[in-house]
Design an enzyme around this catalytic site. Structure first.
Site, PDB file in Angstrom:
ATOM      1  N   HIS A   1      -1.755  -1.876   1.777  1.00  0.00           N
ATOM      2  CA  HIS A   1      -3.008  -1.745   2.043  1.00  0.00           C
ATOM      3  C   HIS A   1      -3.415  -3.063   2.643  1.00  0.00           C
ATOM      4  O   HIS A   1      -2.813  -4.154   2.604  1.00  0.00           O
ATOM      5  CB  HIS A   1      -3.918  -1.582   0.744  1.00  0.00           C
ATOM      6  CG  HIS A   1      -3.673  -0.166   0.046  1.00  0.00           C
ATOM      7  ND1 HIS A   1      -4.730  -0.077  -0.580  1.00  0.00           N
ATOM      8  CD2 HIS A   1      -2.898   0.677   0.307  1.00  0.00           C
ATOM      9  CE1 HIS A   1      -4.301   1.485  -1.011  1.00  0.00           C
ATOM     10  NE2 HIS A   1      -3.165   1.832  -0.516  1.00  0.00           N
ATOM     11  N   GLU A  26      -5.565  -5.275   2.243  1.00  0.00           N
ATOM     12  CA  GLU A  26      -5.806  -6.608   1.347  1.00  0.00           C
ATOM     13  C   GLU A  26      -4.495  -7.205   1.169  1.00  0.00           C
ATOM     14  O   GLU A  26      -4.138  -8.184   0.833  1.00  0.00           O
ATOM     15  CB  GLU A  26      -6.563  -6.270   0.244  1.00  0.00           C
ATOM     16  CG  GLU A  26      -8.120  -5.839   0.578  1.00  0.00           C
ATOM     17  CD  GLU A  26      -8.234  -3.996   0.915  1.00  0.00           C
ATOM     18  OE1 GLU A  26      -9.175  -3.635   0.877  1.00  0.00           O
ATOM     19  OE2 GLU A  26      -7.363  -3.395   0.999  1.00  0.00           O
ATOM     20  N   CYS A  61      -5.858  -2.914  -5.275  1.00  0.00           N
ATOM     21  CA  CYS A  61      -6.082  -4.009  -4.303  1.00  0.00           C
ATOM     22  C   CYS A  61      -7.110  -5.140  -5.050  1.00  0.00           C
ATOM     23  O   CYS A  61      -6.796  -6.319  -5.112  1.00  0.00           O
ATOM     24  CB  CYS A  61      -6.771  -3.829  -2.868  1.00  0.00           C
ATOM     25  SG  CYS A  61      -5.751  -2.908  -1.747  1.00  0.00           S
TER      26      CYS A  61
END
Length: 164
Positions: free
Chosen positions: A61, A63, A94
C-alpha cells in the site's frame, strides 16, 4: 480533522503531492489510486504509491511503501518527528504500520467511505478487528500457547535488545 480544518499552504502542498501520486498510479495503471508522502520539518523524506498489483505484494500500500522508503532513507525504524500525508484514510494494516513507525501525525484526503464507493471497502477489516478471535471470518486458533512465552523471556533477558 474535518472539512473545517483551516488551510495551511505547506500541508496542502504535501497533500496535493500525495493526490498527484495517486492519480499517476491510475494514469499509468501501476497500482490502486493511492499515494503517500512523509515529511520531517517540512522536508520531503519519502513518497509511496500503491504497488499491490504490479509487485504482487498485498502489503504494498502507498503508506507502507512510503514508510519503508523513509526508514531506509533515515536509517531507522522510528519515524518520530515525521508526518504522513495519505491520499486516502489508511486501512487497518496501514494504521498499524503508521503506529509502529511512531509517526507524529497523519493527514488524509479521501475518507474510507470514498474508497468504499470506488470498490475499496475496508469496512470488513475494521469490523473483524472488533470481534473476538473465535467470531472472526478467518478461522484463527492459538497453538502451543504453553511454549510461546520462551522467545519473549529471552527478549526480556537480553540487556542488549533494541526496544521499539
Amino acid at each position: 480533522m474535518s472539512e473545517h480544518t483551516p488551510h495551511d499552504p505547506a500541508r496542502d502542498a504535501a497533500m496535493r503531492r500525495a493526490l498527484e501520486l495517486a492519480a499517476t498510479c491510475v494514469d499509468e495503471q501501476s497500482g490502486g489510486p493511492f499515494g503517500a508522502v512523509i515529511l520531517r520539518d517540512g522536508e520531503l523524506i519519502a513518497e509511496g504509491q500503491n504497488r499491490v498489483t504490479v509487485s504482487g505484494d498485498p502489503t504494498a500500500h502507498a503508506e507502507i511503501v512510503a514508510i519503508r522508503r523513509a526508514c531506509e532513507q533515515l536509517g531507522t525504524f522510528s519515524l518520530e518527528g515525521c508526518e504522513l500525508f495519505s491520499s486516502c484514510e489508511p486501512c487497518p494494516m496501514c494504521l498499524g504500520a503508521i503506529s509502529w513507525a511512531h509517526l507524529d501525525r497523519l493527514y488524509f484526503a479521501a475518507s474510507r467511505h470514498d474508497a468504499a464507493r470506488a470498490g475499496f471497502d475496508d469496512a470488513l477489516f475494521y469490523a473483524e478487528l472488533a470481534k473476538p478471535i473465535e467470531e472472526r471470518a478467518l478461522p484463527t486458533l492459538q497453538v502451543l500457547a504453553d511454549e510461546a512465552w520462551a522467545p519473549f523471556a529471552a527478549w526480556l533477558a537480553n540487556p542488549d535488545r533494541t526496544p521499539y
